[in-house]
Design a protein around this motif. Structure first.
Motif, PDB file in Angstrom:
ATOM      1  N   THR A  18     -16.326   6.164  -3.783  1.00 37.18           N
ATOM      2  CA  THR A  18     -15.264   5.351  -4.362  1.00 37.18           C
ATOM      3  C   THR A  18     -15.870   4.061  -4.902  1.00 37.18           C
ATOM      4  OG1 THR A  18     -13.624   6.258  -2.836  1.00 37.18           O
ATOM      5  CG2 THR A  18     -13.084   4.173  -3.912  1.00 37.18           C
ATOM      6  N   PRO A  19     -15.691   3.771  -6.183  1.00 34.55           N
ATOM      7  CA  PRO A  19     -16.325   2.588  -6.774  1.00 34.55           C
ATOM      8  C   PRO A  19     -15.785   1.291  -6.179  1.00 34.55           C
ATOM      9  CG  PRO A  19     -14.844   3.627  -8.342  1.00 34.55           C
ATOM     10  CD  PRO A  19     -14.935   4.548  -7.176  1.00 34.55           C
ATOM     11  N   ALA A  20     -16.666   0.336  -6.063  1.00 40.14           N
ATOM     12  CA  ALA A  20     -16.279  -0.955  -5.500  1.00 40.14           C
ATOM     13  C   ALA A  20     -15.614  -1.852  -6.530  1.00 40.14           C
ATOM     14  CB  ALA A  20     -17.503  -1.658  -4.904  1.00 40.14           C
ATOM     15  N   ASP A  21     -16.030  -1.755  -7.797  1.00 31.58           N
ATOM     16  CA  ASP A  21     -15.463  -2.659  -8.811  1.00 31.58           C
ATOM     17  C   ASP A  21     -14.179  -2.080  -9.381  1.00 31.58           C
ATOM     18  OD1 ASP A  21     -16.310  -1.469 -11.819  1.00 31.58           O
ATOM     19  OD2 ASP A  21     -17.515  -0.772 -10.118  1.00 31.58           O
ATOM     20  N   GLY A  22     -13.263  -2.953  -9.725  1.00 31.13           N
ATOM     21  CA  GLY A  22     -11.941  -2.546 -10.173  1.00 31.13           C
ATOM     22  C   GLY A  22     -11.932  -1.743 -11.445  1.00 31.13           C
ATOM     23  N   ALA A  23     -12.796  -2.085 -12.405  1.00 31.16           N
ATOM     24  CA  ALA A  23     -12.790  -1.391 -13.692  1.00 31.16           C
ATOM     25  C   ALA A  23     -13.177   0.076 -13.524  1.00 31.16           C
ATOM     26  CB  ALA A  23     -13.737  -2.089 -14.666  1.00 31.16           C
ATOM     27  N   THR A  24     -14.224   0.330 -12.733  1.00 27.98           N
ATOM     28  CA  THR A  24     -14.650   1.721 -12.529  1.00 27.98           C
ATOM     29  C   THR A  24     -13.620   2.486 -11.714  1.00 27.98           C
ATOM     30  OG1 THR A  24     -16.946   0.961 -12.547  1.00 27.98           O
ATOM     31  CG2 THR A  24     -16.545   3.181 -11.730  1.00 27.98           C
ATOM     32  N   ARG A  25     -13.004   1.807 -10.778  1.00 32.44           N
ATOM     33  CA  ARG A  25     -11.981   2.487  -9.980  1.00 32.44           C
ATOM     34  C   ARG A  25     -10.788   2.885 -10.844  1.00 32.44           C
ATOM     35  NH1 ARG A  25     -10.050   0.416  -4.097  1.00 32.44           N
ATOM     36  NH2 ARG A  25     -12.282   0.724  -3.830  1.00 32.44           N
ATOM     37  N   ARG A  26     -10.417   2.017 -11.786  1.00 34.31           N
ATOM     38  CA  ARG A  26      -9.292   2.348 -12.667  1.00 34.31           C
ATOM     39  C   ARG A  26      -9.613   3.500 -13.608  1.00 34.31           C
ATOM     40  NH1 ARG A  26      -8.795  -3.290 -12.414  1.00 34.31           N
ATOM     41  NH2 ARG A  26     -10.065  -3.580 -14.295  1.00 34.31           N
ATOM     42  N   GLU A  57      -5.295  21.183 -17.582  1.00 37.56           N
ATOM     43  CA  GLU A  57      -4.136  20.362 -17.940  1.00 37.56           C
ATOM     44  C   GLU A  57      -4.137  19.047 -17.189  1.00 37.56           C
ATOM     45  OE1 GLU A  57      -1.059  24.054 -18.998  1.00 37.56           O
ATOM     46  OE2 GLU A  57      -1.046  23.117 -16.995  1.00 37.56           O
ATOM     47  N   ALA A  58      -4.449  19.074 -15.903  1.00 37.51           N
ATOM     48  CA  ALA A  58      -4.499  17.838 -15.120  1.00 37.51           C
ATOM     49  C   ALA A  58      -5.586  16.899 -15.637  1.00 37.51           C
ATOM     50  CB  ALA A  58      -4.737  18.172 -13.652  1.00 37.51           C
ATOM     51  N   LEU A  59      -6.714  17.463 -16.030  1.00 29.58           N
ATOM     52  CA  LEU A  59      -7.803  16.640 -16.558  1.00 29.58           C
ATOM     53  C   LEU A  59      -7.382  15.963 -17.869  1.00 29.58           C
ATOM     54  CD1 LEU A  59     -10.772  19.058 -15.848  1.00 29.58           C
ATOM     55  CD2 LEU A  59     -10.417  16.821 -14.781  1.00 29.58           C
ATOM     56  N   ARG A  60      -6.654  16.675 -18.711  1.00 33.80           N
ATOM     57  CA  ARG A  60      -6.198  16.079 -19.971  1.00 33.80           C
ATOM     58  C   ARG A  60      -5.203  14.946 -19.715  1.00 33.80           C
ATOM     59  NH1 ARG A  60      -6.515  21.515 -21.850  1.00 33.80           N
ATOM     60  NH2 ARG A  60      -4.294  21.884 -21.423  1.00 33.80           N
ATOM     61  N   VAL A  61      -4.313  15.134 -18.771  1.00 38.31           N
ATOM     62  CA  VAL A  61      -3.353  14.076 -18.445  1.00 38.31           C
ATOM     63  C   VAL A  61      -4.075  12.828 -17.941  1.00 38.31           C
ATOM     64  CG1 VAL A  61      -1.494  13.424 -16.864  1.00 38.31           C
ATOM     65  CG2 VAL A  61      -1.428  15.637 -18.011  1.00 38.31           C
ATOM     66  N   LEU A  62      -5.054  13.011 -17.062  1.00 35.79           N
ATOM     67  CA  LEU A  62      -5.803  11.874 -16.529  1.00 35.79           C
ATOM     68  C   LEU A  62      -6.607  11.184 -17.628  1.00 35.79           C
ATOM     69  CD1 LEU A  62      -6.960  13.426 -13.141  1.00 35.79           C
ATOM     70  CD2 LEU A  62      -5.405  11.476 -13.429  1.00 35.79           C
ATOM     71  N   ALA A  63      -7.196  11.962 -18.519  1.00 36.49           N
ATOM     72  CA  ALA A  63      -7.944  11.366 -19.620  1.00 36.49           C
ATOM     73  C   ALA A  63      -7.019  10.531 -20.507  1.00 36.49           C
ATOM     74  CB  ALA A  63      -8.635  12.455 -20.435  1.00 36.49           C
ATOM     75  N   GLY A  64      -5.783  10.995 -20.716  1.00 36.80           N
ATOM     76  CA  GLY A  64      -4.826  10.239 -21.507  1.00 36.80           C
ATOM     77  C   GLY A  64      -4.442   8.931 -20.854  1.00 36.80           C
ATOM     78  N   ARG A  65      -4.654   8.831 -19.559  1.00 32.60           N
ATOM     79  CA  ARG A  65      -4.371   7.588 -18.842  1.00 32.60           C
ATOM     80  C   ARG A  65      -5.616   6.725 -18.667  1.00 32.60           C
ATOM     81  NH1 ARG A  65      -0.858  10.522 -14.009  1.00 32.60           N
ATOM     82  NH2 ARG A  65       0.910  11.191 -15.317  1.00 32.60           N
ATOM     83  N   GLY A  66      -6.693   7.115 -19.344  1.00 33.68           N
ATOM     84  CA  GLY A  66      -7.915   6.328 -19.281  1.00 33.68           C
ATOM     85  C   GLY A  66      -8.803   6.627 -18.095  1.00 33.68           C
ATOM     86  N   ARG A  67      -8.561   7.722 -17.437  1.00 30.92           N
ATOM     87  CA  ARG A  67      -9.375   8.087 -16.265  1.00 30.92           C
ATOM     88  C   ARG A  67     -10.314   9.225 -16.664  1.00 30.92           C
ATOM     89  NH1 ARG A  67      -7.646   5.446 -11.653  1.00 30.92           N
ATOM     90  NH2 ARG A  67      -5.579   4.467 -11.844  1.00 30.92           N
ATOM     91  N   HIS A  68     -11.560   8.853 -16.909  1.00 29.94           N
ATOM     92  CA  HIS A  68     -12.562   9.809 -17.369  1.00 29.94           C
ATOM     93  C   HIS A  68     -13.600  10.125 -16.293  1.00 29.94           C
ATOM     94  CE1 HIS A  68     -10.994   9.402 -21.453  1.00 29.94           C
ATOM     95  NE2 HIS A  68     -10.959   8.093 -21.242  1.00 29.94           N
ATOM     96  N   ARG A  69     -13.621   9.370 -15.244  1.00 31.06           N
ATOM     97  CA  ARG A  69     -14.547   9.625 -14.120  1.00 31.06           C
ATOM     98  C   ARG A  69     -13.772  10.442 -13.084  1.00 31.06           C
ATOM     99  NH1 ARG A  69     -15.944   7.108  -9.172  1.00 31.06           N
ATOM    100  NH2 ARG A  69     -18.176   7.163  -8.694  1.00 31.06           N
ATOM    101  N   VAL A  70     -13.695  11.738 -13.313  1.00 37.72           N
ATOM    102  CA  VAL A  70     -12.811  12.595 -12.524  1.00 37.72           C
ATOM    103  C   VAL A  70     -13.629  13.679 -11.828  1.00 37.72           C
ATOM    104  CG1 VAL A  70     -10.793  14.108 -12.544  1.00 37.72           C
ATOM    105  CG2 VAL A  70     -10.926  12.153 -14.131  1.00 37.72           C
ATOM    106  N   ALA A  71     -13.471  13.770 -10.531  1.00 36.58           N
ATOM    107  CA  ALA A  71     -14.101  14.825  -9.739  1.00 36.58           C
ATOM    108  C   ALA A  71     -13.064  15.879  -9.384  1.00 36.58           C
ATOM    109  CB  ALA A  71     -14.717  14.243  -8.468  1.00 36.58           C
ATOM    110  N   VAL A  72     -13.531  17.080  -9.083  1.00 41.77           N
ATOM    111  CA  VAL A  72     -12.646  18.176  -8.670  1.00 41.77           C
ATOM    112  C   VAL A  72     -12.933  18.495  -7.205  1.00 41.77           C
ATOM    113  CG1 VAL A  72     -12.026  20.600  -8.996  1.00 41.77           C
ATOM    114  CG2 VAL A  72     -12.460  19.125 -10.991  1.00 41.77           C
ATOM    115  N   ALA A  73     -11.904  18.394  -6.372  1.00 41.61           N
ATOM    116  CA  ALA A  73     -11.989  18.787  -4.968  1.00 41.61           C
ATOM    117  C   ALA A  73     -11.481  20.221  -4.838  1.00 41.61           C
ATOM    118  CB  ALA A  73     -11.157  17.850  -4.095  1.00 41.61           C
TER     119      ALA A  73
END
Length: 300
Positions: free
Chosen positions: A161-169, A218-234
């Motif tokens: 989990t990133p410590a800085d706010g920008a990477t976390r967002r 589909e979930a990855l596309r939704v997250l990318a549309g919200r600016g979340r590109h650092r996405v892992a799959v559990a």
């Protein structure tokens, strides 16, 4: 005198009691029914882990290794495997074999993560058709131990989990699960995602390999549309197989391995077993009793 009394008592005809004051024989009281065994004296019910089954040979070897972990945690507990389909032994054969060996009781623990059709229909119906006294435990999810295993597999894959706010967002996780048309199954997966999000400190979106939406892409596309590109799959899968492989192929970054033999999985199976075994309302008597199946509602 003592010898005389002994001789007189032993010479009474069978079925007759002592003489009353009027000289008539009193009938003997009826025999007492056989006593029930105290629960503390009963052997523990067998643990039957119910896996779905897979055409991927890695699935069966993974599940067998997981059962070995369970046996190591509870030496002396009878631990058995039964499959719903695709692999042997099938659950029906496992229950028949236990009955043939004289086992009276069994707790069936689904190696599944939510209340879908298999948990609510297939497993209870198979158990009800068995002469054993059975209880069906709750599925493995949602539960904090399941989140422990998911978190550990993500960490092994390289997540932090990133410590800085920008990477976390810019970060998030997709929780990939098998999927079901049953709304309660989807609710269980969503609750597991919530618990994992609390642990990670980033959004976790549930996604499905089949039968439900959204899919992982589909979930990855939704997250990318919200600016979340650092996405892992559990991977909310027990073992490697088609669903786990397809979900991993859609991942843009890191993908956690299936949960497999993680120690938290073995502890969770025993936890569900213990919940169901403790709430069993009918200890087996010394005489044979009709088979019963009870489904455990516990989810925590």
């Amino acid at each position: 005198m003592t010898a005389h009394l002994t001789t007189s008592t032993s010479s009474r005809p069978p079925g007759h009691g002592a003489f009353s004051g009027s000289g008539r024989r009193r009938p003997l009281p009826p025999p007492l029914p056989p006593p029930l065994l105290r629960p503390s004296l009963l052997p523990p019910p067998a643990l039957v882990v119910v896996a779905h089954g897979s055409r991927d040979p890695r699935a069966l070897s993974t599940v067998r290794a997981l059962l070995d972990r369970v046996r190591a945690l509870r030496p002396g507990l009878p631990v058995h495997l039964g499959h719903i389909e695709l692999n042997e032994p099938l659950l029906t054969d496992t229950l028949a074999g236990l009955h043939a060996r004289g086992t009276g009781r069994a707790v069936l623990v689904p190696l599944l993560f939510g209340r879908g059709h298999h948990v609510k229909r297939d497993i209870p119906e198979t158990a009800a058709a068995s002469p054993l006294h059975t209880r069906v435990a709750a599925p493995l999810g949602p539960h904090p131990l399941l989140v422990d295993a998911l978190h550990a597999r993500l960490t092994e894959a390289g997540w932090h989990t990133p410590a800085d706010g920008a990477t976390r967002r810019a970060s998030a996780v997709v929780l990939a699960a098998a999927g079901s048309r049953d709304p309660e199954s989807r609710a269980d997966t969503a609750r597991t995602a919530e618990l994992l999000a609390q642990r990670l400190g980033v959004p976790v979106v549930p996604a499905y390999a089949s039968a439900a939406a959204p899919t992982v892409p589909e979930a990855l596309r939704v997250l990318a549309g919200r600016g979340r590109h650092r996405v892992a799959v559990a991977s909310c899968f027990t073992a490697p197989g088609r669903f786990a492989t397809e979900c991993a192929a859609a991942s843009p970054w890191i993908t956690a391995a299936p949960l497999g033999t993680h120690p938290a999985m073995a502890r969770l199976l025993l936890h569900r077993y213990g919940q169901a075994a403790r709430t069993d309302p009918a200890p087996a008597p010394t005489a044979p009793a009709p088979a019963r199946t009870v489904t455990s509602p516990a989810l925590v």
